[in-house]
Design a protein around this motif. Structure first.
Motif, short mmCIF file in Angstrom:
data_model
loop_
_atom_site.label_atom_id
_atom_site.label_comp_id
_atom_site.label_asym_id
_atom_site.label_seq_id
_atom_site.Cartn_x
_atom_site.Cartn_y
_atom_site.Cartn_z
N GLY A 35 1.08 -1.30 0.03
CA GLY A 35 -0.01 0.11 -0.14
C GLY A 35 0.57 1.03 -0.12
O GLY A 35 2.01 0.80 -0.42
N ALA A 36 0.05 2.20 0.30
CA ALA A 36 0.79 3.78 -0.40
C ALA A 36 1.93 3.99 0.53
O ALA A 36 1.44 3.82 2.15
CB ALA A 36 -0.22 4.74 0.13
N TYR A 37 2.86 4.66 0.67
CA TYR A 37 3.98 4.87 1.30
C TYR A 37 2.77 6.55 2.80
O TYR A 37 2.83 7.10 1.80
CB TYR A 37 5.47 5.71 1.57
CG TYR A 37 6.09 3.99 0.67
CD1 TYR A 37 6.69 3.23 0.95
CD2 TYR A 37 5.51 3.45 -0.67
CE1 TYR A 37 7.51 2.26 0.92
CE2 TYR A 37 6.34 2.27 -0.64
CZ TYR A 37 7.01 1.73 -0.36
OH TYR A 37 7.63 0.32 -0.63
N GLY A 38 4.18 6.98 2.99
CA GLY A 38 4.48 8.45 4.12
C GLY A 38 2.74 7.80 5.55
O GLY A 38 2.66 9.01 6.69
N THR A 39 2.84 7.05 5.87
CA THR A 39 1.99 6.67 6.86
C THR A 39 0.21 6.98 7.69
O THR A 39 0.06 8.06 6.86
CB THR A 39 2.87 7.07 8.45
OG1 THR A 39 2.62 8.19 8.28
CG2 THR A 39 4.17 6.61 8.35
N VAL A 44 -3.51 9.22 5.71
CA VAL A 44 -5.05 9.98 5.91
C VAL A 44 -5.50 9.94 7.40
O VAL A 44 -6.84 9.85 7.80
CB VAL A 44 -5.64 8.57 5.11
CG1 VAL A 44 -5.68 8.34 3.65
CG2 VAL A 44 -5.48 7.62 5.73
N GLY A 45 -4.97 10.64 7.97
CA GLY A 45 -5.00 9.72 9.79
C GLY A 45 -5.34 11.36 10.60
O GLY A 45 -5.54 12.55 9.80
N CYS A 46 -4.34 11.37 11.36
CA CYS A 46 -4.26 12.60 12.17
C CYS A 46 -4.42 14.10 11.61
O CYS A 46 -4.51 14.37 11.94
CB CYS A 46 -2.58 12.50 13.09
SG CYS A 46 -2.24 10.59 13.23
N MET A 47 -2.84 14.01 10.55
CA MET A 47 -2.87 15.54 9.93
C MET A 47 -3.85 16.50 9.25
O MET A 47 -4.22 16.91 9.36
CB MET A 47 -1.09 15.69 9.18
CG MET A 47 -0.35 15.28 10.53
SD MET A 47 -0.50 16.07 11.92
CE MET A 47 -0.16 17.42 11.65
N PHE A 94 2.70 16.58 5.00
CA PHE A 94 3.84 15.83 5.94
C PHE A 94 4.15 14.23 5.47
O PHE A 94 5.70 13.45 5.55
CB PHE A 94 2.77 14.90 6.39
CG PHE A 94 2.64 16.59 7.38
CD1 PHE A 94 3.12 16.95 7.98
CD2 PHE A 94 1.21 17.28 7.58
CE1 PHE A 94 3.16 18.27 9.15
CE2 PHE A 94 1.21 18.15 7.80
CZ PHE A 94 1.32 18.83 9.12
N THR A 95 3.44 13.89 4.06
CA THR A 95 4.01 11.95 3.85
C THR A 95 5.22 11.84 3.06
O THR A 95 6.71 11.18 3.34
CB THR A 95 3.12 11.85 2.73
OG1 THR A 95 2.52 12.49 2.17
CG2 THR A 95 1.62 11.98 3.31
N GLY A 96 5.46 13.66 2.52
CA GLY A 96 7.23 13.50 1.73
C GLY A 96 8.46 13.44 2.98
O GLY A 96 9.18 12.82 2.78
N GLY A 97 7.69 14.28 4.30
CA GLY A 97 8.21 14.64 5.18
C GLY A 97 9.22 13.05 5.81
O GLY A 97 10.24 12.52 5.54
N VAL A 98 7.42 11.58 6.01
CA VAL A 98 8.18 10.62 6.54
C VAL A 98 9.12 10.13 5.47
O VAL A 98 10.03 9.09 5.68
CB VAL A 98 6.78 10.64 6.53
CG1 VAL A 98 7.26 8.70 7.28
CG2 VAL A 98 5.65 10.91 7.76
N LEU A 111 13.86 -2.64 1.09
CA LEU A 111 12.61 -2.48 1.36
C LEU A 111 12.01 -3.51 -0.04
O LEU A 111 12.40 -3.71 -1.13
CB LEU A 111 12.82 -0.78 0.73
CG LEU A 111 10.93 0.01 0.63
CD1 LEU A 111 9.94 -0.25 1.94
CD2 LEU A 111 11.25 1.64 -0.09
N ILE A 112 10.43 -3.81 0.65
CA ILE A 112 10.46 -4.95 -0.25
C ILE A 112 8.74 -4.20 -0.89
O ILE A 112 7.84 -4.11 0.70
CB ILE A 112 9.63 -5.87 -0.05
CG1 ILE A 112 11.56 -6.33 0.46
CG2 ILE A 112 9.08 -7.26 -1.10
CD1 ILE A 112 12.04 -8.66 1.15
N GLU A 113 8.39 -4.30 -1.66
CA GLU A 113 7.01 -3.35 -2.21
C GLU A 113 6.27 -4.00 -2.15
O GLU A 113 6.06 -5.61 -2.90
CB GLU A 113 6.87 -2.24 -3.43
CG GLU A 113 7.79 -1.05 -3.40
CD GLU A 113 7.86 -0.09 -3.42
OE1 GLU A 113 7.07 -0.22 -4.65
OE2 GLU A 113 7.76 0.66 -3.60
#
Ligand SMILES: Cc1cc2nc3c(=O)[nH]c(=O)nc-3n(C[C@H](O)[C@H](O)[C@H](O)COP(=O)(O)OP(=O)(O)OC[C@H]3O[C@@H](n4cnc5c(N)ncnc54)[C@H](O)[C@@H]3O)c2cc1C
Ligand SMILES: NC(=O)c1ccc[n+]([C@@H]2O[C@H](COP(=O)([O-])OP(=O)(O)OC[C@H]3O[C@@H](n4cnc5c(N)ncnc54)[C@H](O)[C@@H]3O)[C@@H](O)[C@H]2O)c1
Length: 473
Positions: A35-39, A44-47, A94-98, A111-113
């Motif tokens: 799935g998508a990166y960035g947490t 899609v959550g806190c931020m 935010f996701t870019g920073g993560v 890293l395995i996708e």
């Protein structure tokens, strides 16, 4: 077959926290991310939710300008596509920073996708490749609960995964489930001008359990959107107009343009095929694990973050990632870690904060509680027009220590931290009262509530003038 010492499943807050420790140690690991990166938090959550709430609260202020003597507030308009675009810009930041600080720096070997699943006790399969890992951390998060029957309304059914992708908002939205997500986003949507119908099957909202606070909260939120409590909804398309969703609530039918399902989240653990690892699950589908070690049974397998469903919030996901990785590294030596005082904040307005134990779990002969309304002489709350809330504290009669608190008040996030920090220090109510309280601040409401509690907890104490001071030793 590839052999590694450590495998982490899930590049969310929990998995990335665990990974950063292995990187520091220079250990041999793979991070498997489906799935998508960035947490979830940043994506899609806190931020993004806080970005929506921020815009909504600013726009809502126009309703109160006139009472402050500021004119023409009612002439303000909101540009919804711009609001939504800004949320996505912030989310990308935010996701870019993560990503920059975590997965972007990983090698192709690390890293395995893809989505991992067990094919043996210590064997994982991803995209057809078999990974044999000595120690495994399961940090694969959770997803929104969506009843299968509701899928009939197609793209009119949203969850928190979809709402921030919208380029505009319709006129009417039903928010079903008034837990934290429903309350935060439901109020934000209402403040942005959407006609919101909030539906909750329990007789509470935002997780509150103290009756007076529930009553206050229902009264306050009902001023901004329709609130139906104690009823579960049924959802279908309006047979006479397929552009509309029909919500059936008992004998009532409500028509809306879209539904935000905020019914809770369920662990993604079911996509890991735990059976192949020889791990059984309980009726909720959860494996047996220790909340102080994160270990599953006595296996070199650890489960952290939303995946274990224990405390599905961000700082706990981080802590659990730490516990899991420390024990994965020291395995077979396993250390037990104390859990922090439970702390939860719903970023509604007024906010709801739950600290320590829940009121409903504590009421009984051994417990004393006080509920202090902010309208009762908290000058700062009155000046800010924020005196609608209340503080509920409850303490153990014998130890005279606080057990927990429920807050429904402006800026509860700050007071909640003070309460959680002090609760963790296990201070008595008398010790709390010896702390400084500035004037005029919302914290004085806590002081007032503590005073009320102290008078009941220490009936023998006749001189409260002195009791709030510490003698110099
Ligand atoms: C709308 C919303 C608002 C929120 N607001 C707050 C807040 O204000 N404060 C707060 O404390 N918490 C908040 N939360 C909760 C917080 O976001 C989560 O507790 C936290 O992000 C969980 O992190 P995690 O590492 O457990 O999971 P995640 O960040 O979800 O990471 C898990 C990852 O694993 C991946 N994955 C799943 N299955 C597999 C597999 N088989 N193989 C490989 N990868 C897999 C997933 O795709 C995902 O990327 C909010 C949540 C939502 C939805
Ligand atoms: N500020 C924060 O910390 C924050 C914000 C958002 C989300 N979160 C995290 O995300 C998790 C999930 O949030 P959530 O609000 O979806 O879950 P939740 O468990 O807080 O609330 C879900 C609510 O939906 C109700 N519900 C379930 N089925 C229903 C039905 N058919 N009809 C009517 N009501 C129904 C439940 O009674 C419950 O009150 C939270 O547990 C929290 O950990 C945290």
């Amino acid at each position: 077959m590839r052999k590694v010492k450590y495998a982490i499943i899930g590049a969310g807050t929990s998995g990335l926290t665990a990974m950063s420790y292995l990187q520091q140690l220079g250990e041999d690991f793979v991070l498997i991310q489906g799935g998508a990166y960035g947490t979830t938090c940043a994506r899609v959550g806190c931020m993004p939710s806080k970005a929506m709430i921020h815009a909504a609260n600013h726009y809502y202020q126009r309703n109160h300008f006139a009472e402050l003597g500021i004119e023409k507030g009612e002439q303000l308009n909101v540009d919804l596509p711009k609001v939504l675009q800004r949320i996505r810009q912030l989310r990308d930041r935010f996701t870019g920073g993560v990503k920059k600080n975590s997965t972007d720096g990983l090698s192709a070997e690390q890293l395995i996708e893809g989505f991992a699943q067990f094919v043996g006790p210590n064997q994982l399969e991803v995209n057809g490749e078999i990974i044999q890992a000595e120690r495994i951390i399961l940090a694969n998060g959770s997803r929104p609960v969506v009843p299968q029957a509701w899928q009939v309304i197609g793209d009119k059914l949203w969850t928190s995964d979809d709402i921030f992708e919208q380029t505009d908002l319709p006129k009417r939205i039903a928010v079903i489930g008034l837990g934290v997500i429903g309350l935060e986003l439901g109020q934000a949507l209402a403040r942005l001008g959407v006609e919101v119908t909030g539906i909750e099957m329990q007789n509470t909202l935002g997780g509150l359990t103290e009756p007076a606070l529930i009553e206050l909260a229902v009264a306050e939120f009902s001023k901004e959107f329709t609130v139906h409590l104690g009823q579960a909804a049924e959802v279908c398309l309006n047979p006479e107009n397929q552009e509309e969703v029909a919500i059936r609530l008992g004998d009532k039918t409500i028509y809306v343009d879209a539904v935000l399902a905020s019914l809770g989240r369920r662990s993604n653990i079911d996509n890991l095929n735990l059976a192949a690892a020889g791990i059984g699950v309980d009726a909720r589908g959860m494996p047996p694990f220790n909340v102080h070690t994160m270990q599953i049974m006595d296996r070199p397998i650890f489960i952290a973050g939303d995946a274990n469903g224990y405390r599905p919030i961000l700082h706990e996901a981080g802590d659990e990632g730490r516990m899991a990785v420390l024990n994965a590294v020291s395995y077979p030596q396993i250390q037990s870690f104390a859990r922090k005082v439970p702390l939860g904040v719903a970023f509604s307005d007024p906010q709801i904060a739950l600290i320590g134990q829940r009121y409903a779990d504590c009421v009984g002969e051994q417990t004393l509680s006080v509920t202090f309304p902010l309208s009762c002489a908290n000058g700062r709350a009155i000046v800010m027009g924020q005196d609608k809330g209340a503080i509920c504290l409850f303490a153990d009669k014998q130890s005279k220590k606080l057990l927990g608190a429920e807050l429904f008040m402006a800026d509860a996030e700050h007071l909640a931290h003070g309460l959680a920090w002090m609760l963790q220090q296990q201070m008595t109510v008398a010790q709390w009262l010896r702390m400084p309280f500035y004037h005029p601040v919302l914290e004085e409401a806590l002081q007032s509530a503590l005073r009320q509690l102290a008078r009941q907890l220490y009936p023998e104490q006749s001189n409260w003038l002195a009791a709030e001071l510490s003698p110099l030793e």
